[in-house]
Structures are given as structure tokens and as C-alpha cells.
Motif scaffolding. Structure first.
Motif, PDB file in Angstrom:
ATOM      1  N   ARG A 307       2.907  41.592   2.383  1.00 25.28           N
ATOM      2  CA  ARG A 307       3.110  40.795   3.586  1.00 25.28           C
ATOM      3  C   ARG A 307       2.104  39.652   3.619  1.00 25.28           C
ATOM      4  O   ARG A 307       1.045  39.709   2.988  1.00 25.28           O
ATOM      5  N   GLY A 308       2.426  38.618   4.374  1.00 28.22           N
ATOM      6  CA  GLY A 308       1.492  37.542   4.657  1.00 28.22           C
ATOM      7  C   GLY A 308       1.155  36.691   3.454  1.00 28.22           C
ATOM      8  O   GLY A 308       1.833  36.689   2.426  1.00 28.22           O
ATOM      9  N   ASP A 309       0.078  35.945   3.593  1.00 27.02           N
ATOM     10  CA  ASP A 309      -0.415  35.043   2.552  1.00 27.02           C
ATOM     11  C   ASP A 309      -1.804  35.482   2.129  1.00 27.02           C
ATOM     12  O   ASP A 309      -2.427  36.351   2.742  1.00 27.02           O
ATOM     13  N   SER A 310      -2.298  34.846   1.076  1.00 24.16           N
ATOM     14  CA  SER A 310      -3.639  35.162   0.582  1.00 24.16           C
ATOM     15  C   SER A 310      -4.601  34.026   0.900  1.00 24.16           C
ATOM     16  O   SER A 310      -4.205  32.869   1.042  1.00 24.16           O
ATOM     17  N   ARG A 311      -5.875  34.353   0.998  1.00 26.46           N
ATOM     18  CA  ARG A 311      -6.932  33.373   1.229  1.00 26.46           C
ATOM     19  C   ARG A 311      -7.638  33.057  -0.080  1.00 26.46           C
ATOM     20  O   ARG A 311      -7.479  33.765  -1.083  1.00 26.46           O
ATOM     21  N   ASP A 312      -8.428  32.021  -0.042  1.00 28.04           N
ATOM     22  CA  ASP A 312      -9.193  31.643  -1.213  1.00 28.04           C
ATOM     23  C   ASP A 312     -10.163  32.761  -1.579  1.00 28.04           C
ATOM     24  O   ASP A 312     -10.853  33.319  -0.715  1.00 28.04           O
ATOM     25  N   LEU A 313     -10.228  33.080  -2.874  1.00 27.27           N
ATOM     26  CA  LEU A 313     -11.054  34.200  -3.318  1.00 27.27           C
ATOM     27  C   LEU A 313     -12.527  33.961  -3.024  1.00 27.27           C
ATOM     28  O   LEU A 313     -13.255  34.899  -2.673  1.00 27.27           O
ATOM     29  N   ALA A 314     -12.989  32.722  -3.157  1.00 23.76           N
ATOM     30  CA  ALA A 314     -14.397  32.429  -2.888  1.00 23.76           C
ATOM     31  C   ALA A 314     -14.764  32.757  -1.451  1.00 23.76           C
ATOM     32  O   ALA A 314     -15.862  33.245  -1.166  1.00 23.76           O
ATOM     33  N   ALA A 315     -13.836  32.516  -0.513  1.00 23.52           N
ATOM     34  CA  ALA A 315     -14.091  32.848   0.886  1.00 23.52           C
ATOM     35  C   ALA A 315     -14.144  34.358   1.095  1.00 23.52           C
ATOM     36  O   ALA A 315     -14.885  34.849   1.951  1.00 23.52           O
ATOM     37  N   LEU A 316     -13.370  35.093   0.314  1.00 23.48           N
ATOM     38  CA  LEU A 316     -13.381  36.550   0.441  1.00 23.48           C
ATOM     39  C   LEU A 316     -14.676  37.144  -0.105  1.00 23.48           C
ATOM     40  O   LEU A 316     -15.234  38.082   0.466  1.00 23.48           O
ATOM     41  N   VAL A 317     -15.145  36.600  -1.217  1.00 23.15           N
ATOM     42  CA  VAL A 317     -16.361  37.121  -1.827  1.00 23.15           C
ATOM     43  C   VAL A 317     -17.575  36.794  -0.974  1.00 23.15           C
ATOM     44  O   VAL A 317     -18.484  37.609  -0.801  1.00 23.15           O
ATOM     45  N   GLY A 318     -17.610  35.600  -0.392  1.00 19.18           N
ATOM     46  CA  GLY A 318     -18.736  35.224   0.453  1.00 19.18           C
ATOM     47  C   GLY A 318     -19.882  34.672  -0.369  1.00 19.18           C
ATOM     48  O   GLY A 318     -19.748  34.310  -1.538  1.00 19.18           O
ATOM     49  N   GLY A 319     -21.049  34.628   0.253  1.00 18.23           N
ATOM     50  CA  GLY A 319     -22.194  34.004  -0.388  1.00 18.23           C
ATOM     51  C   GLY A 319     -22.852  34.846  -1.452  1.00 18.23           C
ATOM     52  O   GLY A 319     -23.553  34.318  -2.315  1.00 18.23           O
ATOM     53  N   THR A 320     -22.660  36.163  -1.430  1.00 16.28           N
ATOM     54  CA  THR A 320     -23.306  37.039  -2.399  1.00 16.28           C
ATOM     55  C   THR A 320     -22.267  37.603  -3.349  1.00 16.28           C
ATOM     56  O   THR A 320     -21.447  38.432  -2.957  1.00 16.28           O
ATOM     57  N   PRO A 321     -22.248  37.165  -4.612  1.00 12.11           N
ATOM     58  CA  PRO A 321     -21.249  37.678  -5.553  1.00 12.11           C
ATOM     59  C   PRO A 321     -21.503  39.140  -5.882  1.00 12.11           C
ATOM     60  O   PRO A 321     -22.656  39.572  -5.980  1.00 12.11           O
ATOM     61  N   PRO A 322     -20.451  39.922  -6.050  1.00 14.29           N
ATOM     62  CA  PRO A 322     -20.624  41.345  -6.374  1.00 14.29           C
ATOM     63  C   PRO A 322     -20.912  41.531  -7.851  1.00 14.29           C
ATOM     64  O   PRO A 322     -20.944  40.587  -8.637  1.00 14.29           O
TER      65      PRO A 322
END
Length: 404
Positions: A307-322
Motif C-alpha cells: 500500500r501507499g508510496d515510499s519515501r527517500d531512503l536517506a530520510a528513513l535512515v536519518g543522520g546516523t547511518p546503521p
């Protein structure tokens, strides 16, 4: 649930034969046919009264041996059925089951102990009703029957299957692959979290809502000292990535959900704190080594759908990369893959069920370890491990040398 007719096939035949005899007796003047016809009709009516008139009530206690039923897993269902009636009929019982589970939920009644049981196997993930219990009784002549429901339904949760995956051969992190990533993400630790003001680029999942309400401005969680490693699993369930099968089950999406659960549980077992989100940033679960965390994630994954759409991956990861970043998607082309930037993750792993031409090359160029997700989830996971990736690169170079 489809109800059976009161008259059985034999009873319908007896009724038609009785009417035929009565009609023939009037046409032919044969008294014997009239007697036979009346006897058949009276016997049919009597059979109906025998099964319909008695008042019956009963209680059903249903118990399932496992709270969460995994796809392809078998569990035992036990019912304790107490029937109150003028007489205990000899008949058949069955428990109404949805198509999402299978089981031989039928037998002869009454049992000596009032205890009924059968095996239940999960077929499709979701939350499904089991029951009510149906008792079918037939008169001694087999002419009439009655079906009566007892008890309430009980839901059974079928969660995605979790596969055993190969271990990561190296510890990914900031120390050149020899140490796990130190984390400052949501949920890492409980005693050493301090709120600070929101800064552009912070993940929305780190917002400290209580501090935000208290101070009147956005505050995020910040760890003062934390050594727990961190991993992120993203399930891309945007509608554009998956086939619209209507009422049919999308097997590719089911495989993706199963990999999502397997990867999250596997990374937790390797010592990582795991956040599981969808491609819109909705938090599906967090794993911090507790059994309740695992069950909560599996229940959440039992209910997800495209369902729905996806957001930019960089916004999902945030400022601290895993450390490890697992991204699971469906149909992507070269342009889609070029937009999936791993945002500094130490071990980015990308799985796609239906990659188009050029998608793998675009993803590899960005630093992803890429694998096509097919029926064998464990094999797809092994395809993104460093040694398998190294072997694949060597094979491609060898082929190029031969062609040259």
C-alpha cells in the motif's frame, strides 16, 4: 458458512417416492400404493421432528497449543465440548476453518471424555477466525439431518515463516569491519537517553514526544554513552513495487515479508539492536533481545500488505547511518535502483524480487550488495555475504578474460 438442507439425499428420495405413490394410487386405484405413500411421508415427517424438535445447548472451550502459528507450522487445537440435551445424539462434529489454515477438524461425536482435538497447519499469514463448532446429527433412518453451531470463534494469528540464515562473516562497523557499529538511534538503551533539540536531518523515529510536549519544541533522543550495535531492516511495501493480484496471494510479497522477519531475527541473534520499518517510515517493530519484541514484530508483519508510496531512503535512515542495512523490495528498474542510496550504511544489502535490466548494476555502483529474492530465502541471503560477492566478482572477471 453453507448450511446443509434438513432432508438428506435419502430423505429427499423418500419424500418424492411417497408423493409419487400417493399420486399413482389415485390414478391407478391401487390402495396398496396409497398405504406405501402415506407410510413414506409419515416416516419422513417423523424423522424431521426427531432431529429438529429436541432442544440442545452446549459450551465449547477451545485451546490452541501455540499463541502464534507460523506458516507451515503445525499446532494442536483442543476442544472441550459439553452438550446438554434430552439424549446424546450420535453424529459428526467439525470446527469451521478459514482457507488460511488446514486441518482435519472433524470426527465422530460423542466422545467418551467430551474432549475433541485436531492438528492445525498455517497456510497464509494473517489473523483468522477458527470456529464455531458445528454438530451434525442424523435420525436413525438417515432421512433428516440437523446442523447446530456451538461456542464462539477464536482468532489464530499466522505469522510469516522465519528461516535460519547464514551468519555474517565479518563484524561491520566503524573500525574497518572489525567492530560493530556504536548506535545513537531510537530505542538503544533505556537509562542513558537524554533529549536534545531537533536538528534538520534527524530521523523522525527518534523524536522524544514526552520532552517535546514538556518543552513546546521538537526534541529527539540522544544517547550519552551506548555500545549496542545497530541494524535497520526496511520492507518496501509501496503499491508500485508489487503486483495487484486482487484476492489472489502475491507470492513474491509473501517471500519478501518472510525475508524481512528472518533478517531481523537473525541480526538480533547476532547481537544487533534492530529497527524494522516500511518504506514510508512506519515503525513495524524493534528487536532488543526480548522474546516479546520478536513476537510483536511477527504479529505486525502478519498484517502488512502492499500500500501507499515510499519515501527517500536517506530520510528513513536519518543522520546516523546503521551498521547492516537490509532493504527488501519488489519490482525495480535501473532508475529506481539509482535512487536507493545506502546513506553511509556499513553493510548495505538490497534484495529485489523482480529487478529489471540495469537495476543490479545501478545498485552495485552505489555500494549495495545485491541479490535477487526467489523462493529460496536462505540462498538469497548467502548471495549478499562478502565471500559470495567476492566470488561472483572473480567469476565475472574470469569470464571477461576468457572473452577477451
Amino acid at each position: 458458512m453453507r448450511r446443509r438442507r434438513t432432508l438428506t439425499l435419502r430423505g429427499t428420495g423418500a419424500l418424492l417416492a411417497g408423493l409419487g405413490c400417493v399420486i399413482a394410487a389415485n390414478l391407478l386405484g391401487a390402495a396398496i400404493l396409497l398405504y406405501v405413500g402415506v407410510l413414506l411421508l409419515a416416516l419422513t415427517v417423523l424423522s424431521i421432528l426427531v432431529v429438529v424438535l429436541p432442544r440442545r445447548s452446549g459450551t465449547v472451550a477451545r485451546q490452541i497449543s501455540t499463541d502464534l502459528l507460523t506458516v507451515s507450522e503445525t499446532s494442536r487445537v483442543t476442544l472441550r465440548f459439553s452438550l446438554r440435551a434430552l439424549r446424546m445424539p450420535r453424529g459428526l462434529w467439525r470446527d469451521v476453518l478459514p482457507d488460511a489454515v488446514t486441518g482435519d477438524a472433524a470426527g465422530e461425536y460423542p466422545s467418551e471424555t467430551g474432549r475433541l482435538s485436531y492438528l492445525l497447519t498455517g497456510v497464509r499469514r494473517g489473523v483468522w477466525p477458527v470456529g464455531p463448532l458445528v454438530l451434525r446429527t442424523v435420525d436413525p433412518f438417515g432421512l433428516a439431518q440437523r446442523e447446530q453451531e456451538f461456542g464462539e470463534t477464536r482468532t489464530v494469528t499466522v505469522v510469516p515463516e522465519v528461516f535460519t540464515l547464514a551468519p555474517l562473516t565479518v563484524r561491520v562497523g566503524a573500525a574497518g569491519g572489525t567492530a560493530q557499529t556504536s548506535s545513537s538511534r531510537l530505542g538503544q538503551g533505556s537509562d542513558n537517553l537524554s533529549p536534545r533539540r531537533y536538528i534538520s536531518g534527524d530521523s523522525m523515529r527518534r523524536i522524544h514526544w514526552r520532552a517535546t510536549a514538556h518543552r513546546g519544541q521538537l526534541m529527539v533522543r540522544q544517547e550519552e554513552e551506548e555500545s549496542s550495535p545497530d541494524a535497520l531492516v526496511v520492507l518496501d511495501r509501496s503499491a508500485a513495487r508489487w503486483s495487484d493480484t486482487g484476492t489472489e496471494v502475491d507470492l513474491a510479497f509473501e517471500t519478501a515479508v518472510s525475508l524481512c522477519a528472518s533478517a531481523a531475527v537473525h541480526l538480533m541473534q547476532e547481537g544487533y539492536g534492530v529497527d524494522v520499518i516500511d518504506s514510508a517510515g512506519v515503525l513495524l517493530g524493534t528487536l532488543r533481545g526480548h522474546e516479546d519484541d520478536r513476537d510483536g514484530l511477527l504479529v505486525a508483519l502478519a498484517l502488512v500488505s502492499p500500500r501507499g508510496d515510499s519515501r527517500d531512503l536517506a530520510a528513513l535512515v536519518g543522520g546516523t547511518p546503521p551498521g547492516p542495512l537490509v532493504y527488501i523490495t519488489g519490482e525495480i528498474d535501473e532508475e529506481d535502483a539509482a535512487l536507493l542510496r545506502p546513506s553511509g550504511a556499513a553493510a548495505p544489502m538490497l534484495f529485489a524480487t523482480a529487478p529489471q535490466r540495469g537495476a543490479e548494476a545501478a545498485a552495485t555502483q552505489l555500494g549495495w550488495r545485491f541479490a535477487v529474492l526467489g523462493d529460496d530465502i536462505a540462498e538469497a541471503w548467502e548471495d549478499v555475504l562478502p565471500e559470495r560477492q567476492t566470488m561472483s566478482t572473480a567469476d565475472r572477471r574470469g569470464d571477461a578474460d576468457v572473452q577477451g
